[in-house]
Write an enzyme that holds these catalytic residues in place. Structure first.
Site, mmCIF file in Angstrom:
data_model
loop_
_atom_site.group_PDB
_atom_site.id
_atom_site.type_symbol
_atom_site.label_atom_id
_atom_site.label_comp_id
_atom_site.label_asym_id
_atom_site.label_seq_id
_atom_site.Cartn_x
_atom_site.Cartn_y
_atom_site.Cartn_z
ATOM 1 N N SER A 1 3.497 -5.055 -4.625
ATOM 2 C CA SER A 1 2.092 -5.351 -4.879
ATOM 3 C C SER A 1 1.999 -6.292 -6.073
ATOM 4 O O SER A 1 2.415 -5.945 -7.193
ATOM 5 C CB SER A 1 1.321 -4.070 -5.199
ATOM 6 O OG SER A 1 0.083 -4.422 -5.802
ATOM 7 N N HIS B 1 2.239 -7.701 -0.792
ATOM 8 C CA HIS B 1 1.021 -6.886 -0.706
ATOM 9 C C HIS B 1 -0.001 -7.376 -1.730
ATOM 10 O O HIS B 1 0.285 -7.481 -2.923
ATOM 11 C CB HIS B 1 1.397 -5.428 -0.980
ATOM 12 C CG HIS B 1 0.301 -4.438 -0.794
ATOM 13 N ND1 HIS B 1 -0.056 -3.919 0.432
ATOM 14 C CD2 HIS B 1 -0.524 -3.840 -1.696
ATOM 15 C CE1 HIS B 1 -1.040 -3.051 0.287
ATOM 16 N NE2 HIS B 1 -1.357 -2.985 -0.997
ATOM 17 N N ASP C 1 -3.750 -6.741 -3.282
ATOM 18 C CA ASP C 1 -4.784 -5.717 -3.444
ATOM 19 C C ASP C 1 -6.115 -6.344 -3.824
ATOM 20 O O ASP C 1 -6.276 -6.858 -4.932
ATOM 21 C CB ASP C 1 -4.347 -4.729 -4.534
ATOM 22 C CG ASP C 1 -3.263 -3.794 -4.033
ATOM 23 O OD1 ASP C 1 -3.483 -3.150 -2.993
ATOM 24 O OD2 ASP C 1 -2.199 -3.725 -4.673
ATOM 25 N N MET D 1 -9.974 -5.842 -4.677
ATOM 26 C CA MET D 1 -10.870 -4.791 -5.190
ATOM 27 C C MET D 1 -12.198 -5.404 -5.603
ATOM 28 O O MET D 1 -12.222 -6.532 -6.125
ATOM 29 C CB MET D 1 -10.223 -4.118 -6.396
ATOM 30 C CG MET D 1 -8.829 -3.585 -6.109
ATOM 31 S SD MET D 1 -8.199 -2.672 -7.522
ATOM 32 C CE MET D 1 -6.540 -2.293 -6.945
ATOM 33 N N HIS E 1 -4.802 -5.863 1.424
ATOM 34 C CA HIS E 1 -5.392 -4.521 1.392
ATOM 35 C C HIS E 1 -6.779 -4.622 0.760
ATOM 36 O O HIS E 1 -6.912 -4.836 -0.442
ATOM 37 C CB HIS E 1 -4.454 -3.625 0.553
ATOM 38 C CG HIS E 1 -4.942 -2.236 0.339
ATOM 39 N ND1 HIS E 1 -4.371 -1.390 -0.584
ATOM 40 C CD2 HIS E 1 -5.940 -1.530 0.924
ATOM 41 C CE1 HIS E 1 -4.993 -0.219 -0.561
ATOM 42 N NE2 HIS E 1 -5.962 -0.278 0.343
ATOM 43 N N MET F 1 -9.951 -3.171 -0.686
ATOM 44 C CA MET F 1 -10.609 -1.986 -1.250
ATOM 45 C C MET F 1 -12.011 -2.439 -1.627
ATOM 46 O O MET F 1 -12.360 -2.572 -2.819
ATOM 47 C CB MET F 1 -9.800 -1.482 -2.462
ATOM 48 C CG MET F 1 -8.508 -0.792 -2.028
ATOM 49 S SD MET F 1 -7.275 -0.707 -3.340
ATOM 50 C CE MET F 1 -6.516 -2.313 -3.088
ATOM 51 N N MET G 1 -2.781 6.150 1.356
ATOM 52 C CA MET G 1 -2.872 6.021 -0.105
ATOM 53 C C MET G 1 -2.305 7.288 -0.734
ATOM 54 O O MET G 1 -2.773 8.396 -0.436
ATOM 55 C CB MET G 1 -4.324 5.848 -0.551
ATOM 56 C CG MET G 1 -5.009 4.560 -0.126
ATOM 57 S SD MET G 1 -4.193 3.039 -0.637
ATOM 58 C CE MET G 1 -4.045 3.250 -2.417
ATOM 59 N N ASP H 1 1.142 3.597 -0.088
ATOM 60 C CA ASP H 1 0.647 2.778 -1.195
ATOM 61 C C ASP H 1 0.274 3.667 -2.379
ATOM 62 O O ASP H 1 -0.710 4.413 -2.309
ATOM 63 C CB ASP H 1 -0.557 1.959 -0.720
ATOM 64 C CG ASP H 1 -0.956 0.882 -1.717
ATOM 65 O OD1 ASP H 1 -0.301 0.772 -2.765
ATOM 66 O OD2 ASP H 1 -1.931 0.153 -1.425
ATOM 67 N N GLY I 1 2.347 4.819 -6.368
ATOM 68 C CA GLY I 1 3.334 5.702 -6.986
ATOM 69 C C GLY I 1 4.680 5.747 -6.290
ATOM 70 O O GLY I 1 5.437 6.704 -6.475
ATOM 71 N N SER J 1 4.378 -1.218 -9.839
ATOM 72 C CA SER J 1 5.081 -1.048 -11.106
ATOM 73 C C SER J 1 6.580 -0.840 -10.913
ATOM 74 O O SER J 1 7.384 -1.355 -11.684
ATOM 75 C CB SER J 1 4.456 0.092 -11.911
ATOM 76 O OG SER J 1 4.040 1.129 -11.077
HETATM 77 C C1 DX5 Z 1 -3.707 0.821 -5.786
HETATM 78 C C2 DX5 Z 1 -3.152 -0.351 -5.000
HETATM 79 C C3 DX5 Z 1 -1.670 -0.359 -4.970
HETATM 80 C C4 DX5 Z 1 -1.032 -0.481 -6.320
HETATM 81 C C5 DX5 Z 1 0.274 0.215 -6.287
HETATM 82 O O1 DX5 Z 1 -5.078 0.833 -5.666
HETATM 83 O O2 DX5 Z 1 -3.628 -0.321 -3.657
HETATM 84 O O3 DX5 Z 1 -1.170 -1.328 -4.054
HETATM 85 O O4 DX5 Z 1 -0.843 -1.801 -6.743
HETATM 86 O O5 DX5 Z 1 0.802 0.230 -7.568
HETATM 87 P P1 DX5 Z 1 1.957 1.228 -7.998
HETATM 88 O O6 DX5 Z 1 3.126 0.980 -7.084
HETATM 89 O O7 DX5 Z 1 2.216 0.827 -9.399
HETATM 90 O O8 DX5 Z 1 1.413 2.620 -7.846
HETATM 91 ZN ZN ZN Z 2 -2.622 -1.642 -2.038
#
Ligand code: DX5
Ligand code: ZN
Length: 225
Positions: free
Chosen positions: A12, A37, A39, A41, A70, A72, A141, A177, A179, A200
């Site tokens: 991501s 990926h 994200d 938002m 993705h 959101m 998620m 997706d 952690g 991360s």
């Molecule tokens: C969270 C995102 C993820 C996020 C994952 O809302 O959809 O894609 O970047 O980040 P890590 O892998 O650090 O949990």
């Molecule tokens: Zn995501």
């Protein structure tokens, strides 16, 4: 894009250097990323703001693999054509984003993209049941969406197992997706996931000047499963 259930790592870019996306995308792909990926938002569906269609369009020429977008955001439908024009290969919408997810998924495929369906941690697997013939991917998620670097929610693993059974022989990916790291990846892969988003855990300790770290981080995830 041909379908297969081999393990795929989708870094991501939420965890990348925001001043240097082109080089970051090239670095993770050179180091073996399977998908990229992205994200999106909106500060409304989730409490954070990221990329609109012009940003995603700017990423496109740097992505040689698969651009996995993705969303959101809510509503979704007014923006589907813009993300298609920006070059998304896969466009994922949340089942919680509005009352007409069936229509949304039809529109995503109608715009020429693969359709993904995302489920928040509080949403049960059966929310996906009526939709499995019209999606290419279900995104489970494993954190509450909005931010990178959150702690994996273990109760979501059972949902992955349930979805894998529900999907059966359909050509539908299960993406995880949130952690994902070498301690949590084996749990979700054993439960039936084939695409691992990781922010991360891929970007930590590396940079475009030290891209081998990204490679080593991805290797650690692959070897953990
Ligand atoms: C969270 C995102 C993820 C996020 C994952 O809302 O959809 O894609 O970047 O980040 P890590 O892998 O650090 O949990
Ligand atoms: Zn995501």
């Amino acid at each position: 894009m041909t379908f297969d259930r081999s393990l795929k790592i989708a870094p991501s870019i939420l965890s990348a250097d925001f001043a240097n996306f082109g080089a970051e995308i090239r670095a993770i792909e050179d180091q073996g990323a399977d998908w990229v990926h992205v994200d999106v938002m909106d500060g409304h569906f989730v409490p954070n703001l990221t990329f609109g269609p012009p940003a995603v369009k700017a990423f496109r020429p740097h992505v040689k693999t698969v651009m996995d977008v993705h969303l959101m955001i809510a509503p979704v439908d007014p923006y589907i054509d813009a993300y298609a024009a920006a070059g998304a290969d896969i466009l994922t919408a949340h089942v919680e984003a509005g009352p007409h997810i069936h229509r949304t998924l039809q529109a995503i495929r109608g715009a020429g993209m693969k359709a993904g369906l995302a489920l928040n941690p509080g949403t049960p697997a059966h929310a996906a049941a009526p939709l499995l013939d019209m999606v290419d991917l279900v995104c489970v998620m494993t954190v509450n969406p909005g931010f990178g670097g959150q702690k994996f929610i273990h109760s979501c693993v059972e949902k992955v197992r349930d979805l894998r059974a529900m999907i059966g022989d359909r050509p539908v990916h299960i993406e995880i997706d949130g952690g994902v790291d070498p301690t949590t990846a084996p749990l979700v892969v054993a439960a039936g996931a084939d695409v691992l988003v990781a922010g991360s855990a891929v970007f930590k300790g590396g940079s475009v000047d030290a891209p081998d770290v990204y490679g080593a981080n991805m290797k650690a995830i692959r070897e953990s499963v």
